[in-house]
Scaffold this active site. Structure first.
Site, PDB file in Angstrom:
ATOM      1  CG  HIS A   7      -2.023   1.006   1.159  1.00 42.35           C
ATOM      2  ND1 HIS A   7      -3.356   0.658   1.246  1.00 42.35           N
ATOM      3  CD2 HIS A   7      -2.010   2.346   1.001  1.00 42.35           C
ATOM      4  CE1 HIS A   7      -4.106   1.744   1.156  1.00 42.35           C
ATOM      5  NE2 HIS A   7      -3.306   2.783   1.016  1.00 42.35           N
ATOM      6  CG  HIS A  16      -1.509   6.163  -2.364  1.00 41.34           C
ATOM      7  ND1 HIS A  16      -2.653   6.086  -3.118  1.00 41.34           N
ATOM      8  CD2 HIS A  16      -1.824   5.641  -1.154  1.00 41.34           C
ATOM      9  CE1 HIS A  16      -3.626   5.552  -2.397  1.00 41.34           C
ATOM     10  NE2 HIS A  16      -3.144   5.268  -1.196  1.00 41.34           N
ATOM     11  CG  ASP A  28      -0.948  10.474  -5.811  1.00 45.19           C
ATOM     12  OD1 ASP A  28      -0.803   9.475  -5.091  1.00 45.19           O
ATOM     13  OD2 ASP A  28      -2.066  10.966  -6.062  1.00 45.19           O
ATOM     14  N   GLY A  85      -9.608   7.903  -2.432  1.00 47.59           N
ATOM     15  CA  GLY A  85     -10.248   9.198  -2.265  1.00 47.59           C
ATOM     16  C   GLY A  85     -11.094   9.248  -1.010  1.00 47.59           C
ATOM     17  CG  HIS A 118      -8.036   3.379   0.014  1.00 47.13           C
ATOM     18  ND1 HIS A 118      -7.477   3.003  -1.189  1.00 47.13           N
ATOM     19  CD2 HIS A 118      -7.066   4.052   0.688  1.00 47.13           C
ATOM     20  CE1 HIS A 118      -6.234   3.443  -1.249  1.00 47.13           C
ATOM     21  NE2 HIS A 118      -5.955   4.084  -0.120  1.00 47.13           N
ATOM     22  CD  GLU A 150      -7.201   6.329   5.143  1.00 47.75           C
ATOM     23  OE1 GLU A 150      -6.152   6.988   5.253  1.00 47.75           O
ATOM     24  OE2 GLU A 150      -7.722   6.048   4.039  1.00 47.75           O
ATOM     25  CG  ASP A 182      -1.515   5.818   2.989  1.00 48.11           C
ATOM     26  OD1 ASP A 182      -1.901   5.425   1.870  1.00 48.11           O
ATOM     27  OD2 ASP A 182      -2.184   6.589   3.696  1.00 48.11           O
TER      28      ASP A 182
END
Length: 370
Positions: free
Chosen positions: A26, A28, A30, A187, A214, A217, A311
Site C-alpha cells: 500500500h 501511493h 503521488d 479518495g 480503501h 480508514e 501509504d
C-alpha cells in the site's frame, strides 16, 4: 526528512531493518515523490510551490498532512498530481519511486495510483499507464544494476467520488499484461461507499482481476462491509477500524477475553489482509493519536493477517523500514514478528501462487541470514 539510507536497527540488536527483504502493498505513487523532483517538474510547467528549497518543501508536506483529517490530508496531493501531468513527469516519478523502494530493501512493491487524475494536460488514460510502466521498468533495471532485486506491479485506482469506476476498471484489465496486477478505489471514503462502483467490481470479477479497497480508514464498519461484499475485496486498504468490531470483555493477569463481531470474524477466518499504515493513520486520526494507541498490535495478537505499509512516504516522512522500526520500538517486536508481517504481505500479494511462494522463500532466507 526521513531518507531510505537510514538503517533502523532494532532496539538491542545489530540487524539493519533496511537490509531485510520487505514487501510493500500500500504505497501511493503521488505520495512518494522526492521533494527535489517536485521542484524540478514544477519549474518545467510554471507551477508555483510553497518553497523551492527541497528540505523546506519536504517539511511543508509533512506539516500539511498532519491535520487529523483525511480530507485535509488529501489536499497535499493537489501539488504532487499537478507535476505528474506529462509523460516525462510520470515516468521520472515512477522510476525514482522504484529506486527508493529498492534502496529500502523492498523486493516486491505494488504501486497504486489513479490515472484519471493525470490527464489534465492532454494525456489519455492509456498513455498515463504506459508512461508509468516505462518508469517502473527503468527503475527495476536501476535496482538490478546495484546488485539488488525488485519486482513491481501497478494497482490502478478509481476515485470513489467520481463517476468513472467502470471506465477505470476496463483500463486496468486492458493493461493487465503491461504491469497492472490489480484494482483499487481511493479518495474520500465517508459518503462514497464501494457499492457506488458495483458495476466496476462486477466487471473486474468477470475478468478475474483482484481488487483491494480503501476501507476502515475514514469510515467504519459499513464501509468495510461494502468493500467486502460490494467490492469483493481480497484486501482492505488500511482496515484499521475493523477494531470497532472487536470487544474486550474482560482483562486480568492471565490475559484478555476478546469477542469478535461478525465482520471481524469474517475477515479473520478468510485471512483477508489488512494493509495497515500506522504513521498515516495517526496523521488522519483514523485510529489514535499516538502509536501505542494504534490497533495494530491488537489485530496482530488476535491473528489477523496484518501487513505494514507506508501509504504516502512523502506526506508521512517515512519509509517501510521506519514503519517497522517504530512498531518494534513501541510494541516490543523482534525479527520474528517483522518476518511474519512480510510473509503475510507475500501471501496477500496480487501475484500467482508460485510467485508468492517464491517471495516467501526470499523473505525467509533473508531473515534467517540476518
Amino acid at each position: 526528512m526521513t531518507t531510505v539510507t537510514e538503517d533502523y536497527v532494532l532496539p538491542g540488536g545489530t540487524t539493519a531493518i533496511r537490509t531485510l527483504p520487505k514487501i510493500s502493498l500500500h504505497d501511493h505513487l503521488d505520495g512518494g515523490l522526492r521533494p527535489q523532483t517536485i521542484i524540478d517538474l514544477a519549474a518545467t510547467i510554471g507551477y508555483e510551490l510553497p518553497t523551492t528549497d527541497a528540505v523546506e518543501l519536504g517539511e511543508w508536506f509533512s506539516t500539511q498532512s498532519d491535520s487529523g483529517s483525511l480530507v485535509e490530508y488529501l489536499k497535499a496531493f493537489d501539488v504532487t498530481t499537478a507535476v505528474m501531468q506529462t509523460k516525462e513527469g510520470l515516468t521520472r516519478v515512477a522510476r525514482e519511486f522504484v529506486q527508493d523502494l529498492g534502496s529500502d530493501g523492498v523486493i516486491y512493491g505494488e504501486i497504486r495510483w489513479a490515472p484519471e487524475q493525470h490527464v489534465a494536460r492532454g494525456l489519455t488514460l492509456d498513455e498515463t499507464v504506459e508512461a508509468v510502466q516505462a518508469g517502473l521498468d527503468a527503475g527495476v533495471e536501476d535496482v538490478r544494476a546495484t546488485g539488488a532485486s525488485i519486482r513491481v506491479g501497478q494497482l490502478i485506482s478509481a476515485m470513489r467520488h467520481a463517476d468513472r469506476g467502470l471506465e477505470i476498471a476496463e483500463l486496468a484489465v486492458r493493461h493487465r499484461d503491461n504491469g497492472v496486477v490489480g484494482f483499487d478505489i481511493a479518495g474520500a471514503e465517508a459518503g462514497f461507499p464501494a457499492g457506488n462502483l458495483r458495476d466496476a467490481f462486477d466487471f473486474l470479477a468477470h475478468n478475474y482481476l483482484p481488487a483491494t479497497v480503501h476501507a476502515g480508514e475514514a469510515d467504519g464498519l459499513e464501509s468495510i462491509k461494502g468493500a467486502l461484499f460490494d467490492g469483493r475485496a481480497l484486501r482492505l486498504g488500511h482496515g484499521v477500524r475493523l477494531a470497532e468490531d472487536i470487544t474486550v470483555e474482560s482483562e486480568d493477569e492471565e490475559g484478555s477475553y476478546v469477542v469478535l463481531g461478525p465482520v471481524a470474524q469474517w475477515v479473520k477466518d478468510r485471512e483477508i489482509a489488512l494493509e495497515l499504515a500506522p504513521s498515516s493513520n495517526l496523521q488522519t486520526n483514523a485510529w489514535g493519536t499516538e502509536l501505542h494507541e494504534h490497533a495494530f498490535d491488537l489485530l496482530y495478537q488476535l491473528g489477523f493477517r496484518v501487513t505494514v505499509n507506508t501509504d504516502n512516504r512523502l506526506m508521512s516522512n517515512t519509509s517501510l523500514s521506519r514503519e517497522l522500526f517504530q512498531l518494534a520500538e513501541t510494541f516490543g517486536y523482534d525479527l520474528d514478528d517483522l518476518q511474519v508481517f512480510q510473509l503475510n504481505a507475500a501471501a496477500a500479494a496480487f501475484l500467482p501462487l508460485e510467485d508468492r511462494e517464491d517471495l516467501a522463500d526470499q523473505i525467509s532466507a533473508g531473515f534467517e541470514s540476518a
